[in-house]
Design a protein around this motif. Structure first.
Motif, PDB file in Angstrom:
ATOM      1  N   ASP A 162      23.268   7.249   7.115  1.00 51.01           N
ATOM      2  CA  ASP A 162      22.274   7.413   6.043  1.00 51.01           C
ATOM      3  C   ASP A 162      21.584   8.762   6.092  1.00 51.01           C
ATOM      4  O   ASP A 162      20.770   9.079   5.227  1.00 51.01           O
ATOM      5  CB  ASP A 162      21.185   6.334   6.150  1.00 51.01           C
ATOM      6  N   THR A 163      21.848   9.528   7.129  1.00 56.44           N
ATOM      7  CA  THR A 163      21.134  10.803   7.291  1.00 56.44           C
ATOM      8  C   THR A 163      22.113  11.960   7.456  1.00 56.44           C
ATOM      9  O   THR A 163      23.259  11.769   7.859  1.00 56.44           O
ATOM     10  CB  THR A 163      20.259  10.782   8.559  1.00 56.44           C
ATOM     11  N   LEU A 164      21.608  13.143   7.191  1.00 53.31           N
ATOM     12  CA  LEU A 164      22.351  14.353   7.504  1.00 53.31           C
ATOM     13  C   LEU A 164      22.371  14.486   9.033  1.00 53.31           C
ATOM     14  O   LEU A 164      21.421  14.080   9.693  1.00 53.31           O
ATOM     15  CB  LEU A 164      21.574  15.532   6.907  1.00 53.31           C
TER      16      LEU A 164
ATOM     17  N   LEU B 229       9.617  17.669   3.059  1.00 51.92           N
ATOM     18  CA  LEU B 229      10.298  16.939   1.989  1.00 51.92           C
ATOM     19  C   LEU B 229      11.755  16.698   2.379  1.00 51.92           C
ATOM     20  O   LEU B 229      12.473  17.639   2.727  1.00 51.92           O
ATOM     21  CB  LEU B 229      10.242  17.749   0.694  1.00 51.92           C
ATOM     22  N   GLY B 230      12.193  15.441   2.317  1.00 50.67           N
ATOM     23  CA  GLY B 230      13.583  15.108   2.643  1.00 50.67           C
ATOM     24  C   GLY B 230      13.835  15.165   4.134  1.00 50.67           C
ATOM     25  O   GLY B 230      14.685  15.906   4.613  1.00 50.67           O
TER      26      GLY B 230
ATOM     27  N   PRO C 123      16.527  20.925   1.896  1.00 52.49           N
ATOM     28  CA  PRO C 123      16.996  20.013   0.843  1.00 52.49           C
ATOM     29  C   PRO C 123      18.517  20.119   0.689  1.00 52.49           C
ATOM     30  O   PRO C 123      19.131  20.981   1.315  1.00 52.49           O
ATOM     31  CB  PRO C 123      16.303  20.579  -0.400  1.00 52.49           C
ATOM     32  N   PRO C 124      19.104  19.274  -0.152  1.00 48.48           N
ATOM     33  CA  PRO C 124      20.527  19.469  -0.457  1.00 48.48           C
ATOM     34  C   PRO C 124      20.688  20.821  -1.153  1.00 48.48           C
ATOM     35  O   PRO C 124      19.861  21.157  -2.010  1.00 48.48           O
ATOM     36  CB  PRO C 124      20.844  18.341  -1.440  1.00 48.48           C
TER      37      PRO C 124
ATOM     38  N   GLU D 125      28.985  12.549   5.604  1.00 45.02           N
ATOM     39  CA  GLU D 125      27.522  12.569   5.466  1.00 45.02           C
ATOM     40  C   GLU D 125      27.131  12.190   4.030  1.00 45.02           C
ATOM     41  O   GLU D 125      27.931  12.333   3.107  1.00 45.02           O
ATOM     42  CB  GLU D 125      27.001  13.964   5.822  1.00 45.02           C
ATOM     43  N   PRO D 126      25.892  11.708   3.840  1.00 46.52           N
ATOM     44  CA  PRO D 126      25.507  11.264   2.493  1.00 46.52           C
ATOM     45  C   PRO D 126      25.463  12.428   1.492  1.00 46.52           C
ATOM     46  O   PRO D 126      24.827  13.445   1.759  1.00 46.52           O
ATOM     47  CB  PRO D 126      24.108  10.679   2.687  1.00 46.52           C
ATOM     48  N   GLU D 127      26.154  12.237   0.375  1.00 47.72           N
ATOM     49  CA  GLU D 127      26.169  13.289  -0.663  1.00 47.72           C
ATOM     50  C   GLU D 127      24.765  13.625  -1.128  1.00 47.72           C
ATOM     51  O   GLU D 127      24.459  14.760  -1.466  1.00 47.72           O
ATOM     52  CB  GLU D 127      26.976  12.805  -1.871  1.00 47.72           C
ATOM     53  N   SER D 128      23.901  12.595  -1.129  1.00 48.43           N
ATOM     54  CA  SER D 128      22.536  12.811  -1.617  1.00 48.43           C
ATOM     55  C   SER D 128      21.784  13.826  -0.756  1.00 48.43           C
ATOM     56  O   SER D 128      20.797  14.405  -1.193  1.00 48.43           O
ATOM     57  CB  SER D 128      21.779  11.490  -1.633  1.00 48.43           C
TER      58      SER D 128
END
Ligand code: GLN
Length: 278
Positions: free
Chosen positions: A87-89, A117-118, A185-186, A203-206
């Motif tokens: 769920d995480t980077l 943030l993030g 951030p992404p 890794e999560p695309e988000s």
């Protein structure tokens, strides 16, 4: 099978990896719940069938490309051991540049307020909190599952100066303002071929992708931070190595001052900073 033989076997299976030996050691350590030194002190120790079967499972997943950090569910960042899940980077060494930049700004002796943030695993906030005990940190993430990981990480490092909140960037229902806002951030373009290689595939695309040019979220943060920074507060952002120029321009267009970009360990633009003096 002996420890030494198991490592040699795994190393041969990881022939395509440029860190085959390290990968083999790290995976076996996670099965045996031991430090690396143990493997070298007891190479002739026999592995139990249970350990061998767990090790084989990990070897198979690693051959399929699963990141080591996911297989052992942890990653070291800023010399801190952090729990990591899908769920995480996975925290990257480059992000330590962002932490260094924050520590240069945050004095040890003043209680500054910080918004991250993030936060993902919580790596950035936890690293800052562990070096700046007076800092009051709010760390947000849009994903509840990621925040749970971050909360567990803060707890395991006995940090109680971080408050975690679910939020989508500045949708934080918060009337506070901050001395420093920080984010990784992404920032990857949606069609970047690098998304199809290595650890990043898992890794999560988000946490990775941000529109056509990788700039959508950086843009939102640069604009939104103006309402949440105290006078003379700082905005610190990690970004792609080809985004330094455009981020500096965006900061300038949005009336930030004292703008600069810091390079990562490969001498590539990685972190940009601006001050809100209005
Ligand atoms: N630094 C990561 C990479 O390029 C991406 C992290 C991010 O998008 N924030 O692999």
């Amino acid at each position: 099978m002996l420890i030494a033989d198991a490592i040699n076997y795994a190393q041969q299976q990881f022939i395509k990896s440029d860190s085959a030996r390290l990968d083999a050691d790290v995976l076996l350590c996670s099965v045996l719940k031991c430090e690396r030194i143990y493997l070298y002190t007891y190479p002739e120790k026999k592995l139990s069938n249970t350990s061998l079967s767990s090790f084989n499972k990990l070897i198979t997943l690693r051959i399929k490309g699963y990141p080591i950090a996911h297989l052992i569910q942890k990653k070291e960042f800023w010399s801190l051991n952090l729990k990591v899940t899908t769920d995480t980077l996975i925290p990257r060494p480059e992000t330590e540049i962002l932490v260094e930049a924050a520590l240069d700004i945050v004095p040890k002796e003043h209680p500054l307020s910080i918004l991250e943030l993030g936060t993902g695993t919580g790596a950035i906030s936890i690293a800052i909190a562990s070096d700046r005990h007076l800092a009051k940190i709010t760390a947000t993430d849009i994903k509840k599952a990621a925040l749970e990981v971050a909360i567990a990480n803060a707890k395991s490092h006995q940090l109680n100066n971080i408050t975690f909140k679910i939020a989508n960037w500045f949708d934080i229902k918060d009337i506070n303002t901050y001395d420093l806002i920080i984010s990784n951030p992404p920032y990857i373009c949606i069609d970047d071929p690098h998304l199809k290689k290595g650890d990043i595939r898992f890794e999560p695309e988000s946490a990775l992708i941000s529109g056509k040019q990788g700039l959508d979220d950086l843009h939102i943060i640069i604009i939104g931070a103006k309402d949440y920074l105290n006078k003379n507060g700082w905005l610190l952002l990690e970004h792609g190595h080809q985004q330094g120029k455009v981020i500096r321009q965006l900061l300038k267009d949005n009336n930030y001052s004292t703008i600069s970009t810091l390079k990562d360990y490969s001498n590539l633009d990685r972190v940009s900073i601006g001050q809100w003096t209005s």
